[in-house]
Structure formats: structure tokens, C-alpha cells
Design a protein around this motif. Structure first.
Motif, PDB file in Angstrom:
ATOM      1  N   LYS A 156    -101.123   2.379  81.025  1.00 46.86           N
ATOM      2  CA  LYS A 156    -101.519   2.750  82.412  1.00 46.86           C
ATOM      3  C   LYS A 156    -101.334   1.721  83.310  1.00 46.86           C
ATOM      4  O   LYS A 156    -101.570   1.811  84.861  1.00 46.86           O
ATOM      5  CB  LYS A 156    -103.010   3.003  82.431  1.00 46.86           C
ATOM      6  N   PRO A 158     -98.987  -0.597  85.363  1.00 49.12           N
ATOM      7  CA  PRO A 158     -97.618  -0.665  85.743  1.00 49.12           C
ATOM      8  C   PRO A 158     -97.030  -2.211  85.141  1.00 49.12           C
ATOM      9  O   PRO A 158     -97.432  -3.150  85.308  1.00 49.12           O
ATOM     10  CB  PRO A 158     -97.711  -0.819  87.198  1.00 49.12           C
ATOM     11  N   ALA A 163     -90.521   1.743  81.947  1.00 50.64           N
ATOM     12  CA  ALA A 163     -90.853   3.255  82.515  1.00 50.64           C
ATOM     13  C   ALA A 163     -90.284   4.302  81.730  1.00 50.64           C
ATOM     14  O   ALA A 163     -89.076   4.316  81.270  1.00 50.64           O
ATOM     15  CB  ALA A 163     -90.173   3.452  83.973  1.00 50.64           C
TER      16      ALA A 163
END
Length: 454
Positions: A156, A158, A163
Motif C-alpha cells: 500500500k 507507493p 507497480a
């Protein structure tokens, strides 16, 4: 005369600049001589830094030489030298020369693990097989359980993972990182603390080797889903197991003539030394080629080498160069890829501390519990847990691969570097507190050898 002097000074100032072939088009490329010039200067600086930082670590922090060498590698990288003197650091260690340093580092750590293998006591392992397997299993199962708990929270945040990475792959990678034991570091601490021929040392080394092998196999599985294909995992696991089985069945029989030749001559001839080193190179090649790591090839070969005079002669001829000259390159190469300034906010620092605490509980706590359940004393189990908790440069290698392959981001990389350094620095003093001092006072262990003080 003034022009000649000026030209000479200008040439001397450009010693570390790329010279390239004598053509204008290639004037900024590195010629073979440039790599040589950098290599010898780098090696001199590495040796100086390792001895100085190792000495300071011993005097100020009661750390063995090997931990000082690990810290020296980070000091020479972008975390300190590159931060304070970026131009000088880039000139001393240009990226074009890292491949040369990498090969030297693999030779150094591979030879060292080969020598460690020759001290492996199979009798101790057989006597402690139940404990070793229990500690090893606990040292794998608990880290992957902890990884399964914390990874959803890390995903959670970043920038920690790439990604689009799946939760399964992220969990497997974190589990491999937490389960890893600093196999070369563990071996060096065991040697320096006089544990090489003890049952505790053999048990810890065996469990650590197995845990590391499993971690590398898990990494191969993760990489297979990142474009490497299933063949990568099959080759790593299948090839590694095949080689281990071959060595178990035929290793001693094939290598025994070398021992008989040394016993017959009363010394190790250069021919026997050459054959031995050739066997080491082939063993390292096999394990590297299948995707495990060269150090396991060196260690495995050492386990099946003849004992007695053969090992005594081999240590005289090989160990000093491997430990003093070559092994420091291993620590420095990894340190050159390490950044310690990436954890730069309270939130990220809290996450880093959480990863550190979870890693210690998963490794030290689980290995301690497993050792106790198999009948080891409290102090022995605590000592095993303290040693198994060390991550060291093996951790830096695996997370560097994760960063290069796009599995993790620079921030999580820095957090895992912090975990690796702290758990490694913890290992030796905590071992002395929970086991070493008492064992030395009772005569169970000798005093710390002079080599660990140097």
C-alpha cells in the motif's frame, strides 16, 4: 622545458581518465590499461579501508574484522564517500570498472567458502541432524509467515514494490529476504570466534547454508514470473539438487587421490594445488551457471575434499590470500551499490524499523524455539538464534538483484540494507552475551583467536 613540465603534469592528472584506443572517435572509452590502473588503486584503497574500519570496529564496538569489512564496503560507496566527495568517488570507482571488481569479489568469497567447507565436521552434523533440520525449517517457515503478514501493508506504500507486482510474488521475495542468513558472514564469524569445529558452529553453518539455498531457489521462482520463464526455476532447483547428489555419491571417491598424493609427498605440490583450484573453479561455475550462486559450489566442494595434511597445506597456500586480499572486494562491490539516504521521512523510518523487528523475531526467535524443542540448552539455542539472525552481504546481493530486476524500488532497497547491517552488527556481540562469554569462562570454547582481533 616549461611546456614539457606542463604537459607531464597534465598527463599525470589524467591517470584515472579513460584513454581508449588512439583514435579521436574512441577517445573517451576505457582501454585495457585503464581497467588495470583503476583495479590496483581500488584494491589498495579497499585493503586500507577494510583494515582501518575493521580495527575501529573491534576497538570501539567489539565487532569481528569481517563486520568492519562489510561496513568499509558501504563507506566506500555512495552512502558516505560518494556523499561527501562525489567526484572523487566516481573517479576512483567508475561504473565501467565495476564488472572487473565483481569478478574479483566472486573469486574471493568463493575461495573463502571453499576453505570453510574443508573445516566442515560431518560427524557433528550427523550427531545434530535433527536439530539442524529443525532450525533450518524454522528459519524458513517463520520468515515466510511474517512476510505473508507484512507484505499487504507494504504494497500500500507507493514506491516500495514495482507497480503491478502480484501479492504472491512480493510475499515470496520478502520471505526470501527475511529467511536469508549471511552464509559467508556466518562462516567468517564462526571461524573468528573459534566455533569452526564445534557442534554449534556446524549446526548453524548447515542450517544457514540450507536456508540460503532455499532463498535463492525462491528468488529464481520470482524471477521466472518476471520474464525469465519457468526454465530458470527448473534449472536452479533441478541443477542444484543434481550436483549435490553427484557430490554426495562420488565426491569423496573422485577427490581422494589428491589427499593420497599430498600424504605421499609430505607436502602439496604445485600440480596438486593447480588441480584443486581447477576443481574449485568448475564447482563454482556449475552452481553459478544453474542460477544458485558460486559460493555454494565452493563450499560444497570443500566439504568433500580430503582431510588431514591436504587441508593443512591448502590453508597455508590459499587462505591468507583469499581472506586478506580477495574477500574484501566482495564487501566493497556490494557496498558500491548501497544507498543509505533513501529512508528520509518519519513514516518510512517507522516502516524500516518494523521490517527490522519482524525480521529479528522471524529468524532469531524461530531458530531459538526450534533448537530448544530439539533438546538444545537455553544458552546454546540463544547462540544459534543470534548467529542465524545475521544477514550480511548475502542480503545485499539478493536485494540488489531485486532492484535490478524491477521487483522492489530504491526505498525498500534502502530499508532492507538497513536491516542487513543492523542484524549483522548485532550477531557477534549478542552471541558473546548469550553464549560465548559463558562458554569461554567454562573452557567449552577457547579465547577469541588473535585473527579475530586483528
Amino acid at each position: 622545458m616549461s611546456d614539457l613540465l606542463a604537459d607531464t603534469l597534465k598527463t599525470a592528472s589524467e591517470i584515472l581518465s579513460p584513454h581508449g584506443p588512439a583514435t579521436a572517435a574512441a577517445a573517451h572509452s576505457y582501454a585495457p590499461g585503464d581497467f588495470s590502473i583503476h583495479f590496483f588503486l581500488q584494491l589498495a584503497v579497499i585493503l586500507l579501508a577494510c583494515r582501518v574500519v575493521g580495527w575501529l570496529g573491534k576497538k570501539l564496538l567489539a565487532q569481528p574484522q569481517v563486520v568492519g569489512e562489510m561496513i568499509a564496503g558501504v563507506v566506500l560507496g555512495p552512502s558516505l564517500l560518494g556523499l561527501l566527495f562525489p567526484d572523487f568517488q566516481a573517479t576512483l570507482f567508475p561504473k565501467e570498472t565495476k564488472n572487473v571488481l565483481y569478478v574479483g569479489s566472486q573469486l574471493g568469497v568463493g575461495l573463502y567458502m571453499f576453505m570453510v567447507g574443508t573445516s566442515f565436521q560431518a560427524g557433528h552434523f550427523r550427531a545434530k541432524a535433527k536439530s539442524a533440520m529443525s532450525v533450518s525449517f524454522a528459519g524458513i517457515a517463520a520468515p515466510f509467515l511474517i512476510a505473508a503478514i507484512i507484505t499487504p501493508f507494504l504494497l500500500k506504500v507507493p514506491g516500495l514494490f514495482a507497480a503491478g507486482i502480484s501479492q504472491a510474488n512480493a510475499t515470496l521475495f520478502m520471505g526470501a529476504c527475511i529467511a536469508l542468513t549471511a552464509f559467508p558472514m556466518l562462516a567468517r564469524i564462526i571461524n573468528e570466534r573459534g566455533l569452526a569445529k564445534t557442534s554449534l558452529g556446524t549446526l548453524s553453518l548447515t542450517a544457514g547454508a540450507f536456508d540460503d539455498a532455499v532463498s535463492w531457489c525462491v528468488l529464481a521462482l520470482v524471477l521466472a514470473t518476471f520474464g525469465g520463464g519457468p526454465g530458470l526455476a527448473i534449472l536452479a532447483i533441478g541443477g542444484g539438487l543434481t550436483y549435490v547428489v553427484f557430490m554426495v555419491l562420488f565426491g569423496k571417491r573422485v577427490l581422494a587421490p589428491l589427499g593420497r598424493m599430498v600424504e605421499r609427498d609430505g607436502e602439496m605440490s604445485l600440480t596438486v594445488l593447480a588441480i584443486t583450484l581447477m576443481a574449485f573453479c568448475l564447482s563454482a561455475f556449475v552452481m553459478d551457471a544453474v542460477g544458485i550462486h558460486a559460493i555454494f559450489g565452493g563450499f560444497l566442494l570443500g566439504v568433500f575434499m580430503p582431510r588431514g595434511l591436504f587441508v593443512e597445506e591448502l590453508k597455508k597456500k590459499v587462505e591468507p590470500i583469499a581472506v586478506v586480499l580477495l574477500l574484501p572486494m566482495f564487501f566493497t562491490y556490494s557496498g558500491l551499490n548501497t544507498r543509505m539516504d533513501m529512508v528520509n521521512s518519519p513514516e518510512l523510518l517507522l516502516i524500516a524499523l518494523g521490517i527490522l523487528v519482524a525480521s529479528v523475531l522471524a529468524k532469531w526467535g524461530a531458530c531459538y524455539a526450534a533448537a530448544r524443542l530439539t533438546g538444545e540448552s537455553h544458552s546454546t539455542a540463544m547462540g544459534i538464534g543470534a548467529l542465524m539472525n545475521s544477514r550480511g552481504l548475502m542480503e545485499l546481493i539478493i536485494i540488489n538483484i531485486g532492484l535490478q530486476k524491477g521487483i522492489i524500488g530504491p526505498t525498500l532497497f534502502a530499508m532492507l540494507v538497513l536491516m542487513a547491517i543492523v542484524t549483522t552488527v548485532m550477531a557477534s556481540p549478542l552471541f558473546e552475551v548469550v553464549y560465548g562469554k559463558k562458554a569461554r569462562a567454562s573452557g567449552e570454547l577457547d579465547a577469541v583467536p588473535d585473527g579475530a582481533r586483528a
